[in-house]
Design an enzyme around this catalytic site. Structure first.
Site, mmCIF file in Angstrom:
data_model
loop_
_atom_site.group_PDB
_atom_site.id
_atom_site.type_symbol
_atom_site.label_atom_id
_atom_site.label_comp_id
_atom_site.label_asym_id
_atom_site.label_seq_id
_atom_site.Cartn_x
_atom_site.Cartn_y
_atom_site.Cartn_z
ATOM 1 N N LYS A 161 34.782 83.483 51.283
ATOM 2 C CA LYS A 161 36.040 82.861 51.709
ATOM 3 C C LYS A 161 36.824 82.394 50.489
ATOM 4 O O LYS A 161 36.307 81.674 49.633
ATOM 5 C CB LYS A 161 35.773 81.686 52.651
ATOM 6 C CG LYS A 161 37.048 81.074 53.231
ATOM 7 C CD LYS A 161 36.735 80.070 54.331
ATOM 8 C CE LYS A 161 37.995 79.413 54.870
ATOM 9 N NZ LYS A 161 38.933 80.391 55.462
ATOM 10 N N HIS A 175 31.577 77.568 54.945
ATOM 11 C CA HIS A 175 31.929 78.963 55.184
ATOM 12 C C HIS A 175 31.152 79.874 54.233
ATOM 13 O O HIS A 175 30.564 79.411 53.255
ATOM 14 C CB HIS A 175 33.435 79.189 55.012
ATOM 15 C CG HIS A 175 34.245 78.713 56.183
ATOM 16 N ND1 HIS A 175 34.662 77.402 56.300
ATOM 17 C CD2 HIS A 175 34.692 79.355 57.299
ATOM 18 C CE1 HIS A 175 35.337 77.264 57.426
ATOM 19 N NE2 HIS A 175 35.372 78.428 58.047
#
Length: 404
Positions: free
Chosen positions: A145, A141
């Protein structure tokens, strides 16, 4: 007009949803919830409790810390929820389950339709491969995040464990000299960097081969589309806890419609319930090259039954003569032949997993005053006979009812 409250409206997903919902007719964001205000064409409040705006559904892409504060307010207002927040713990999930006794709640840690298909693929692979293969998950990600591992990675791991005889123990990364892999482990590894929207790779590693299943999200648009579909879905549901799997099943309840014209419906009433007689009837027709399609038998009344079946119009005159001959020694039997009928078949893979499909279908036909003359069903299919003159209208109604 579907009135939406957007929790986390100033975040990345909030921005994508704001842009996307503007383009959708019959849907509007009437209020946003966020601690950080940003320019929007709807009012923004710091909490749901502060917002006086009435909505039908709230889409939540905020942080996990806001759940406990908004749940009581949502229950009080009868507000349906789409909860897409990651990082919820077991206590939070239990709160959602409890709240679903009062309001409809849609819960998914990943709003992509594709990732939910991956769940099913993983379960199929696990059933086939058994416990001979080592399972590892790598998720990637963007650098911003906050939670790790991703909620999706945990969701995928839970899908695998759900169909295993002996559930695996999650291991988050491996560091040190004593990290020899154990048979009962499922490794979950997180990468953070750049602008990854989300990537998950699940590997099944065996002797001399590796099977890998990968899902890549190229933008947040895919999650926005899923959340919007979930919002439309959840406002039609009764109180309860729903998932992406439930929504997919509903959308796949009816996926195919096909029609067969020039059918003839043969009905035989007051027939003997003796199987020899029934077997002789079908054998007699088959021996004379009469092809039978739909077959329906009723329960016995006074020792007799009613049965019906369909044939093609081209065989009608021949079948009529043959049946007259066959029924001569059965004076109580009543023969009825209905011409000018067609068969409509509706089919869908989700039909076997949800109730009420036949009810919706027949209610729609009844409302339109379309007669149903005979019905047969299976786990994934409903076929019925109706007058040929109304077939086109019936098909249009089915498409509208099931959004085909």
């Amino acid at each position: 007009m579907l009135r939406v409250i957007l929790n986390g409206c100033s975040g990345r997903m909030g921005k994508v949803l704001t842009t996307q919902i503007k383009t959708i007719e019959g849907m509007e964001i009437v209020a946003g919830i966020d601690l950080n205000e940003s320019p929007r064409d709807y009012p923004i409040y710091k909490s749901l409790q502060e917002s006086p705006v009435k909505g039908e559904v709230m889409i939540d892409f905020s942080s996990s810390t806001s759940l406990k504060s908004y749940l009581p307010v949502a229950i009080e207002r009868g507000l349906a929820l789409v909860v897409a927040t990651t990082g919820l713990d077991s206590e939070d999930e239990e709160l959602l389950k409890e709240a679903s006794n009062s309001i409809p709640i849609f819960r998914s840690q990943n709003m992509s339709l594709g990732i939910n298909l991956v769940q099913e693929l993983l379960q199929s692979a696990t059933k086939v491969l058994g416990e001979r293969y080592d399972v590892e998950i790598i998720e990637k990600h963007h650098r911003y995040k906050k939670d790790s591992p991703s909620g999706t990675a945990l969701m995928l791991a839970e899908s695998i464990n759900a169909v295993r005889t002996h559930p695996l123990t999650y291991v988050y990364g491996r560091v040190g000299n004593e990290t020899l892999r154990k048979k009962e482990e499922l490794g979950i590894h997180s990468l953070r960097g750049g602008t990854y929207a989300g990537e998950h790779e699940i590997s099944f590693s065996g002797e001399d081969e590796v099977i890998a299943i990968t899902h890549q999200s190229y933008s947040r648009q895919v999650f926005a589309n899923g959340a919007i579909a979930a919002a439309h879905y959840i406002v039609r549901q009764k109180r309860g806890l729903y998932s992406m799997h439930d929504m997919i099943l509903e959308s796949s309840a009816v996926t195919t419609i096909y029609t067969e014209h020039s059918e003839v419906l043969i009905s035989l009433d007051n027939m003997s319930r003796e199987m020899e007689k029934i077997s002789d009837l079908y054998g007699f027709l088959a021996a004379n090259d009469i092809f039978i399609d739909m077959i329906s038998h009723t329960g016995a009344t006074n020792g007799n039954i009613a049965l019906s079946f369909t044939i093609k119009e081209r065989d009608r005159l021949k079948a009529e003569a043959l049946l007259g001959k066959f029924l001569e020694p059965l004076p109580g039997a009543i023969l009825v032949i209905e011409k000018g009928v067609s068969k409509i078949t509706v089919e869908g893979p989700g039909m076997e997993y949800q109730s009420g499909v036949a009810s919706r279908l027949f209610a729609a036909m009844a409302k339109a005053k379309i007669p149903i003359l005979a019905v047969t069903t299976s786990e994934r299919k409903i076929a019925y006979i109706t007058p040929e003159a109304v077939v086109e209208r019936a098909v249009a109604i089915i498409k509208e009812e099931f959004n085909i």
